[in-house]
Design an enzyme around this catalytic site. Structure first.
Site, PDB file in Angstrom:
ATOM      1  N   ILE A  11      26.253  39.081  31.622  1.00  0.00           N
ATOM      2  CA  ILE A  11      25.197  40.076  31.395  1.00  0.00           C
ATOM      3  C   ILE A  11      25.770  41.445  31.029  1.00  0.00           C
ATOM      4  O   ILE A  11      25.109  42.241  30.369  1.00  0.00           O
ATOM      5  CB  ILE A  11      24.258  40.156  32.622  1.00  0.00           C
ATOM      6  CG1 ILE A  11      22.894  40.736  32.213  1.00  0.00           C
ATOM      7  CG2 ILE A  11      24.879  40.941  33.769  1.00  0.00           C
ATOM      8  CD1 ILE A  11      21.811  40.553  33.253  1.00  0.00           C
ATOM      9  N   ASN A  24      23.673  45.224  46.443  1.00  0.00           N
ATOM     10  CA  ASN A  24      23.412  45.157  47.891  1.00  0.00           C
ATOM     11  C   ASN A  24      22.723  46.459  48.326  1.00  0.00           C
ATOM     12  O   ASN A  24      22.672  47.419  47.561  1.00  0.00           O
ATOM     13  CB  ASN A  24      24.706  44.906  48.677  1.00  0.00           C
ATOM     14  CG  ASN A  24      25.809  45.872  48.271  1.00  0.00           C
ATOM     15  OD1 ASN A  24      25.646  47.087  48.392  1.00  0.00           O
ATOM     16  ND2 ASN A  24      26.916  45.351  47.776  1.00  0.00           N
ATOM     17  N   VAL A  33      28.045  39.317  39.856  1.00  0.00           N
ATOM     18  CA  VAL A  33      27.534  40.085  38.719  1.00  0.00           C
ATOM     19  C   VAL A  33      27.698  41.592  38.950  1.00  0.00           C
ATOM     20  O   VAL A  33      27.962  42.358  38.021  1.00  0.00           O
ATOM     21  CB  VAL A  33      26.073  39.664  38.397  1.00  0.00           C
ATOM     22  CG1 VAL A  33      25.103  40.002  39.493  1.00  0.00           C
ATOM     23  CG2 VAL A  33      25.619  40.253  37.077  1.00  0.00           C
ATOM     24  N   ASP A  34      27.560  42.008  40.192  1.00  0.00           N
ATOM     25  CA  ASP A  34      27.737  43.424  40.566  1.00  0.00           C
ATOM     26  C   ASP A  34      29.150  43.899  40.185  1.00  0.00           C
ATOM     27  O   ASP A  34      29.324  44.940  39.523  1.00  0.00           O
ATOM     28  CB  ASP A  34      27.518  43.531  42.089  1.00  0.00           C
ATOM     29  CG  ASP A  34      27.218  44.940  42.559  1.00  0.00           C
ATOM     30  OD1 ASP A  34      27.148  45.841  41.714  1.00  0.00           O
ATOM     31  OD2 ASP A  34      27.048  45.126  43.785  1.00  0.00           O
ATOM     32  N   VAL A 120      26.331  34.796  46.102  1.00  0.00           N
ATOM     33  CA  VAL A 120      26.726  35.094  47.482  1.00  0.00           C
ATOM     34  C   VAL A 120      25.535  35.023  48.450  1.00  0.00           C
ATOM     35  O   VAL A 120      25.678  34.605  49.598  1.00  0.00           O
ATOM     36  CB  VAL A 120      27.341  36.519  47.545  1.00  0.00           C
ATOM     37  CG1 VAL A 120      27.665  36.906  48.978  1.00  0.00           C
ATOM     38  CG2 VAL A 120      28.593  36.606  46.700  1.00  0.00           C
ATOM     39  N   TYR A 121      24.350  35.411  48.001  1.00  0.00           N
ATOM     40  CA  TYR A 121      23.183  35.456  48.892  1.00  0.00           C
ATOM     41  C   TYR A 121      22.521  34.104  49.137  1.00  0.00           C
ATOM     42  O   TYR A 121      21.590  33.994  49.928  1.00  0.00           O
ATOM     43  CB  TYR A 121      22.170  36.490  48.381  1.00  0.00           C
ATOM     44  CG  TYR A 121      22.551  37.943  48.690  1.00  0.00           C
ATOM     45  CD1 TYR A 121      23.723  38.243  49.379  1.00  0.00           C
ATOM     46  CD2 TYR A 121      21.742  38.999  48.313  1.00  0.00           C
ATOM     47  CE1 TYR A 121      24.074  39.555  49.666  1.00  0.00           C
ATOM     48  CE2 TYR A 121      22.089  40.320  48.606  1.00  0.00           C
ATOM     49  CZ  TYR A 121      23.260  40.592  49.279  1.00  0.00           C
ATOM     50  OH  TYR A 121      23.592  41.897  49.574  1.00  0.00           O
TER      51      TYR A 121
HETATM   52  N1  AR6 Z   1      26.729  37.903  34.313  1.00  0.00           N
HETATM   53  C1  AR6 Z   1      25.605  37.243  34.684  1.00  0.00           C
HETATM   54  N2  AR6 Z   1      25.513  36.555  35.825  1.00  0.00           N
HETATM   55  C2  AR6 Z   1      26.587  36.520  36.641  1.00  0.00           C
HETATM   56  C3  AR6 Z   1      27.803  37.182  36.332  1.00  0.00           C
HETATM   57  C4  AR6 Z   1      27.846  37.887  35.097  1.00  0.00           C
HETATM   58  N3  AR6 Z   1      28.931  38.550  34.706  1.00  0.00           N
HETATM   59  N4  AR6 Z   1      28.685  36.953  37.347  1.00  0.00           N
HETATM   60  C5  AR6 Z   1      28.050  36.170  38.237  1.00  0.00           C
HETATM   61  N5  AR6 Z   1      26.791  35.895  37.825  1.00  0.00           N
HETATM   62  P1  AR6 Z   1      25.879  37.185  42.872  1.00  0.00           P
HETATM   63  P2  AR6 Z   1      23.676  37.670  44.786  1.00  0.00           P
HETATM   64  C6  AR6 Z   1      25.718  35.091  38.461  1.00  0.00           C
HETATM   65  O1  AR6 Z   1      26.743  36.624  43.938  1.00  0.00           O
HETATM   66  O2  AR6 Z   1      23.652  36.248  45.149  1.00  0.00           O
HETATM   67  C7  AR6 Z   1      27.560  40.973  45.318  1.00  0.00           C
HETATM   68  O3  AR6 Z   1      28.792  41.088  45.947  1.00  0.00           O
HETATM   69  C8  AR6 Z   1      26.120  34.061  39.481  1.00  0.00           C
HETATM   70  O4  AR6 Z   1      26.487  32.849  38.850  1.00  0.00           O
HETATM   71  O5  AR6 Z   1      26.480  38.092  41.857  1.00  0.00           O
HETATM   72  O6  AR6 Z   1      22.381  38.376  44.501  1.00  0.00           O
HETATM   73  C9  AR6 Z   1      26.643  42.166  45.580  1.00  0.00           C
HETATM   74  O7  AR6 Z   1      27.367  43.350  45.784  1.00  0.00           O
HETATM   75  C10 AR6 Z   1      24.834  33.900  40.277  1.00  0.00           C
HETATM   76  O8  AR6 Z   1      24.002  32.899  39.701  1.00  0.00           O
HETATM   77  O9  AR6 Z   1      24.616  38.010  43.504  1.00  0.00           O
HETATM   78  C11 AR6 Z   1      25.900  41.744  46.816  1.00  0.00           C
HETATM   79  O10 AR6 Z   1      26.626  42.075  47.972  1.00  0.00           O
HETATM   80  C12 AR6 Z   1      24.115  35.240  40.120  1.00  0.00           C
HETATM   81  O11 AR6 Z   1      24.893  35.977  39.166  1.00  0.00           O
HETATM   82  C13 AR6 Z   1      25.797  40.247  46.680  1.00  0.00           C
HETATM   83  O12 AR6 Z   1      26.881  39.857  45.868  1.00  0.00           O
HETATM   84  C14 AR6 Z   1      24.001  36.050  41.389  1.00  0.00           C
HETATM   85  O13 AR6 Z   1      25.205  35.950  42.147  1.00  0.00           O
HETATM   86  C15 AR6 Z   1      24.519  39.837  45.989  1.00  0.00           C
HETATM   87  O14 AR6 Z   1      24.432  38.440  45.967  1.00  0.00           O
END
Ligand code: AR6
Length: 173
Positions: A11, A24, A33-34, A120-121
């Protein structure tokens, strides 16, 4: 009419008016993604996050997009999955709704979402896809202003799920 697109990718590379970050409550940055958004966007995003100070689960705030191709980043905080009886679906729907409300209010016309909470969530991916697509459909039916909503799936499982759910929905329209 608002177009809905599903793509597979990162993204942080998408050129739209607003990309949404799965943040978060502390807006402190992290992995997933963050991490990708802050890494690619540079320190200006974190500087604004610090000034804002935080964001409750289910809500959304906006910052600059720094060096990213998008114009703005909307940070929303998805629910941590705790079994499904802790308002997770309502909070997840609220993330999508509030992000779109914020975009419309700021005259942003194209928005890209990651699959909020499904990393992660721990939110189950199929349920999360259902909530995301239903919330976007309901929103664009009622509110004008958005030209395009993109779901940017990073993993193959989410990509397949979104394709399936959108196909089913188009067949019933
Ligand atoms: N582009 C698009 N989607 C992505 C990318 C990317 N570059 N990288 C990962 N994903 P997560 P959450 C997807 O863990 O579950 C963070 O540490 C991934 O495959 O990023 O909402 C924050 O700081 C997954 O399907 O977010 C919070 O502490 C989706 O993004 C916590 O994680 C969400 O995974 C939030 O957890």
């Amino acid at each position: 009419m608002t177009a809905i697109d599903v793509i597979k990718g990162d993204i942080s590379r998408i050129e739209v008016d607003a990309i949404v970050n799965a943040a978060n409550e502390q807006l402190a940055g992290g992995g997933g993604v963050d991490g990708a958004i802050h890494r690619a966007g540079g320190p200006a995003i974190m500087e604004e996050c610090r000034q804002i100070g935080g964001c409750p689960t289910g809500e959304a705030v906006m910052t600059t997009a720094g060096n990213l191709p998008a114009k703005k980043v909307i940070h929303t905080v998805g629910p941590i999955w705790r079994g499904g009886n802790q308002n997770e679906a309502r909070l997840l729907a609220s993330c999508y709704r509030q992000s779109m409300e914020l975009a419309v209010k700021q005259n942003l016309y194209t928005i890209a979402f990651p699959n909020i909470s499904t990393g992660v969530y721990g939110y189950p991916k199929e349920e999360a896809a259902g909530v995301a697509i239903k919330t976007v459909r309901e929103f664009i039916k009622k509110k004008k202003g958005l030209e395009k909503v993109m779901f940017v799936c990073f993993d193959e499982e989410n990509y397949r799920l979104y394709k399936k759910v959108i196909k089913e929905w188009k067949q019933t329209e």
